[in-house]
Write a protein that holds these residues in place. Structure first.
Motif, mmCIF file in Angstrom:
data_model
loop_
_atom_site.group_PDB
_atom_site.id
_atom_site.type_symbol
_atom_site.label_atom_id
_atom_site.label_comp_id
_atom_site.label_asym_id
_atom_site.label_seq_id
_atom_site.Cartn_x
_atom_site.Cartn_y
_atom_site.Cartn_z
ATOM 1 N N GLY A 39 0.946 -1.340 0.123
ATOM 2 C CA GLY A 39 0.052 -0.075 -0.014
ATOM 3 C C GLY A 39 0.714 1.317 -0.097
ATOM 4 N N GLN A 40 2.201 1.185 -0.045
ATOM 5 C CA GLN A 40 3.057 2.102 -0.412
ATOM 6 C C GLN A 40 2.409 3.384 -1.526
ATOM 7 O OE1 GLN A 40 7.249 1.694 -1.049
ATOM 8 N NE2 GLN A 40 7.568 3.805 -1.528
ATOM 9 N N HIS A 41 2.120 2.758 -2.536
ATOM 10 C CA HIS A 41 1.295 3.648 -3.328
ATOM 11 C C HIS A 41 -0.381 3.190 -3.333
ATOM 12 C CE1 HIS A 41 4.721 5.169 -6.114
ATOM 13 N NE2 HIS A 41 4.593 5.522 -5.122
ATOM 14 N N TYR A 42 -1.133 3.952 -3.209
ATOM 15 C CA TYR A 42 -2.382 3.436 -2.986
ATOM 16 C C TYR A 42 -3.432 4.055 -4.000
ATOM 17 C CZ TYR A 42 -1.432 8.029 -0.848
ATOM 18 O OH TYR A 42 -1.024 9.244 -0.543
ATOM 19 N N VAL A 99 12.501 0.459 -3.820
ATOM 20 C CA VAL A 99 11.546 1.268 -3.200
ATOM 21 C C VAL A 99 11.451 0.744 -1.690
ATOM 22 C CG1 VAL A 99 10.196 1.859 -5.350
ATOM 23 C CG2 VAL A 99 9.442 0.049 -3.582
ATOM 24 N N ASN A 100 10.977 1.765 -0.799
ATOM 25 C CA ASN A 100 11.013 1.240 0.719
ATOM 26 C C ASN A 100 10.115 0.018 0.918
ATOM 27 O OD1 ASN A 100 12.128 3.787 1.301
ATOM 28 N ND2 ASN A 100 10.203 4.925 1.614
ATOM 29 N N SER A 101 9.220 -0.248 0.203
ATOM 30 C CA SER A 101 8.789 -1.590 0.418
ATOM 31 C C SER A 101 9.624 -2.735 0.266
ATOM 32 C CB SER A 101 7.474 -2.049 -0.591
ATOM 33 O OG SER A 101 6.664 -0.934 -0.188
ATOM 34 N N PRO A 137 17.134 7.935 -1.553
ATOM 35 C CA PRO A 137 16.818 6.871 -0.576
ATOM 36 C C PRO A 137 16.678 5.468 -1.412
ATOM 37 C CG PRO A 137 15.052 8.546 -1.376
ATOM 38 C CD PRO A 137 16.422 9.003 -1.686
ATOM 39 N N GLU A 138 16.605 5.569 -2.670
ATOM 40 C CA GLU A 138 16.749 4.137 -3.286
ATOM 41 C C GLU A 138 17.897 3.460 -3.457
ATOM 42 O OE1 GLU A 138 15.593 7.113 -4.674
ATOM 43 O OE2 GLU A 138 13.380 6.735 -5.040
ATOM 44 N N GLU A 139 19.009 4.434 -3.253
ATOM 45 C CA GLU A 139 20.495 3.766 -3.109
ATOM 46 C C GLU A 139 20.512 3.007 -2.016
ATOM 47 O OE1 GLU A 139 22.561 3.322 -5.415
ATOM 48 O OE2 GLU A 139 24.569 3.276 -4.535
HETATM 49 C C1 UD1 Z 1 8.619 5.865 -4.918
HETATM 50 C C2 UD1 Z 1 9.877 5.354 -4.818
HETATM 51 C C3 UD1 Z 1 10.870 5.646 -6.119
HETATM 52 C C4 UD1 Z 1 9.808 5.275 -7.295
HETATM 53 C C5 UD1 Z 1 8.543 6.004 -7.086
HETATM 54 C C6 UD1 Z 1 7.672 5.786 -8.342
HETATM 55 C C7 UD1 Z 1 10.687 5.047 -2.475
HETATM 56 C C8 UD1 Z 1 11.716 5.482 -1.550
HETATM 57 N N1 UD1 Z 1 10.796 5.545 -3.560
HETATM 58 O O1 UD1 Z 1 8.814 7.316 -4.622
HETATM 59 O O2 UD1 Z 1 11.936 4.928 -5.932
HETATM 60 O O3 UD1 Z 1 10.669 5.699 -8.484
HETATM 61 O O4 UD1 Z 1 7.928 5.576 -5.938
HETATM 62 O O5 UD1 Z 1 6.293 6.589 -8.370
HETATM 63 O O6 UD1 Z 1 10.248 4.132 -2.103
HETATM 64 N N2 UD1 Z 1 1.238 9.787 -3.095
HETATM 65 C C9 UD1 Z 1 0.097 10.050 -3.601
HETATM 66 N N3 UD1 Z 1 -0.533 8.582 -3.754
HETATM 67 C C10 UD1 Z 1 0.047 7.651 -4.019
HETATM 68 C C11 UD1 Z 1 1.487 7.555 -3.709
HETATM 69 C C12 UD1 Z 1 2.067 8.682 -3.206
HETATM 70 O O7 UD1 Z 1 -0.478 10.946 -3.514
HETATM 71 O O8 UD1 Z 1 -0.395 6.525 -4.493
HETATM 72 C C13 UD1 Z 1 2.068 11.088 -2.694
HETATM 73 C C14 UD1 Z 1 2.057 11.154 -1.337
HETATM 74 O O9 UD1 Z 1 1.748 12.386 -0.955
HETATM 75 C C15 UD1 Z 1 3.564 10.949 -0.863
HETATM 76 C C16 UD1 Z 1 4.345 11.211 -1.797
HETATM 77 O O10 UD1 Z 1 3.405 11.036 -3.131
HETATM 78 O O11 UD1 Z 1 3.830 11.454 0.480
HETATM 79 C C17 UD1 Z 1 5.624 10.322 -2.343
HETATM 80 O O12 UD1 Z 1 5.149 8.867 -2.278
HETATM 81 P P1 UD1 Z 1 6.455 7.972 -1.815
HETATM 82 O O13 UD1 Z 1 5.707 6.561 -1.996
HETATM 83 O O14 UD1 Z 1 6.931 8.125 -0.455
HETATM 84 O O15 UD1 Z 1 7.755 8.096 -2.674
HETATM 85 P P2 UD1 Z 1 7.806 8.413 -4.482
HETATM 86 O O16 UD1 Z 1 8.164 9.782 -4.570
HETATM 87 O O17 UD1 Z 1 6.264 8.049 -5.034
#
Ligand code: UD1
Length: 375
Positions: A39-42, A99-101, A137-139
């Motif tokens: 659910g990191q991306h949702y 990614v973090n996951s 962060p990815e590195e």
């Molecule tokens: C993450 C990955 C990055 C990848 C990218 C692809 C890490 C460290 N980074 O970065 O390597 O290239 O995904 O997209 O894991 N947000 C939303 N909806 C979502 C997801 C995120 O609104 O579905 C917003 C949130 O406000 C969040 C920001 O985007 O704070 C960043 O999301 P996050 O998953 O932390 O990192 P990305 O920049 O997406």
């Protein structure tokens, strides 16, 4: 029957997993494959659309963690994923990319002992990539994951060298190619049917496609201003060229925070969209005159499709794309960027070749190794 769990969480993970899932299905008498989505991306546009287009089943387990600070996000993924491992007792966990996951899941596996008294084996798909820039962060995620993984599947020869330099046992390293390119190859036909060019009223080779979301570019006001200035110079160089920009949620948030929205929307020929699905996006890459990006995966997709790619980063963890592919690493050096755009306009930009083992068979090779090791 062996049980394999794949952990995915963010957009670029999904296309790396899809071909592996399909290969594992071919061996379903020997192995079950369960998908855990952190659910990191949702958002629907960052996640659901990819499951649908890549013909993946709904995740078997959804952890629902969402956006948090770095430490909280990883800690929550670890807490929830530990419960999954204890209940499901998999024979192997697959993690993808950087990614973090990815790193959170690998740490959990390394600390849980199975009935045999060993930790849960982890395979890292897209192992060995290094930008040598620890501010990314990815590195850090790549390094943590590789140090913990039992099987390291590498996409390009440089990755093998990096792992050996870090003292990783060569018997754990497998150069198998790129599963993201497996997905690209198998969905290109469908992507070609996307109507996105019509919807955006743009024509092939008459637009540049832009993606930007790296903290180093978008979390910094001065750098965001520089990027807007680059777009305005592109307007001057070719006033007919459209600029198509599917904006990442993070970038949108930052434009607002820094009060740069008016400045941004005054770029001419700018077409802003929400994050796009896989097919629409591939079709846009394929037909673009050139790409401006700070993404990792897009450097690879453009190399495979032989579309010029200008990378707005100081380095790349995917050197094969600039050494033999169509990628150039420019940072935010406006002079360098404009020089390459001129080359593209004049038909003088390098052509590029396809990297070794980017042949659509990476997942097949990976699953072959895994089945042998799991016996
Ligand atoms: C993450 C990955 C990055 C990848 C990218 C692809 C890490 C460290 N980074 O970065 O390597 O290239 O995904 O997209 O894991 N947000 C939303 N909806 C979502 C997801 C995120 O609104 O579905 C917003 C949130 O406000 C969040 C920001 O985007 O704070 C960043 O999301 P996050 O998953 O932390 O990192 P990305 O920049 O997406």
């Amino acid at each position: 029957m062996k049980k394999i769990i794949s952990v995915v969480g963010a957009r670029p993970n999904f296309m790396k997993m899809a071909p592996v899932h399909k290969q594992l299905l071919k061996h379903k008498s020997k192995v079950t494959h369960r998908i855990v989505h952190t659910g990191q991306h949702y958002d629907r546009k960052m996640s659901d659309v990819f499951f649908r287009e890549l013909e993946l089943p709904k995740p078997h387990i959804y952890l629902g963690i969402g956006s948090r600070t770095h430490a909280v996000q990883k800690a929550m993924i670890m807490t929830e994923f530990e419960k999954v491992i204890l209940k499901e007792k998999p024979d192997l966990v697959l993690v993808y990319g950087d990614v973090n996951s990815t790193a959170a899941a690998a740490i959990v596996c390394s600390k849980i002992l199975t009935d045999s008294g060993r930790s849960v084996p982890v395979a890292h798909i897209e192992s060995g990539l290094r930008s040598f820039d620890r501010t990314m962060p990815e590195e850090i995620n790549r390094m943590i994951t590789d140090v913990l993984a039992d099987f390291l599947f590498v996409t390009e020869p440089g990755g093998v060298k990096n792992l050996l330099n870090e003292g990783i046992d060569k018997n754990k390293i497998f150069f198998t190619g790129n599963t993201m390119i497996d997905s690209l190859g198998s969905y290109l036909k469908k992507a070609k049917r996307s109507q996105i060019l019509k919807e955006l009223c743009i024509s092939p080779k008459n637009y540049t496609l832009v993606t930007l979301h790296r903290p180093s570019n978008v979390d910094n006001k001065e750098n965001l201003k520089k990027i807007i200035s680059i777009f305005k110079n592109i307007n001057k160089l070719n006033p007919a060229l459209d600029i198509v920009f599917p904006v990442h949620p993070r970038t949108l948030k930052m434009l607002g925070k820094f009060g740069l929205e008016d400045h941004f929307y005054s770029i001419k020929n700018l077409i802003v969209t929400e994050p796009l699905g896989y097919f629409d996006f591939l079709n846009l890459i394929r037909n673009a005159k050139f790409i401006l990006t700070d993404s990792g995966g897009i450097q690879e997709e453009t190399t495979f499709l032989k579309v010029p790619c200008i990378t707005l980063r100081e380095n790349t963890e995917r050197p094969v794309t600039s050494e033999i592919g169509t990628n150039v690493i420019c940072g935010l050096d406006e002079k360098k960027i404009m020089k390459h755009i001129m080359e593209i306009e004049n038909g003088k930009f390098k052509k590029g070749r396809t990297p070794k083992l980017w042949d659509g068979k990476a997942a097949e090779r990976i699953v072959k190794v895994l089945l042998k090791k799991l016996k």
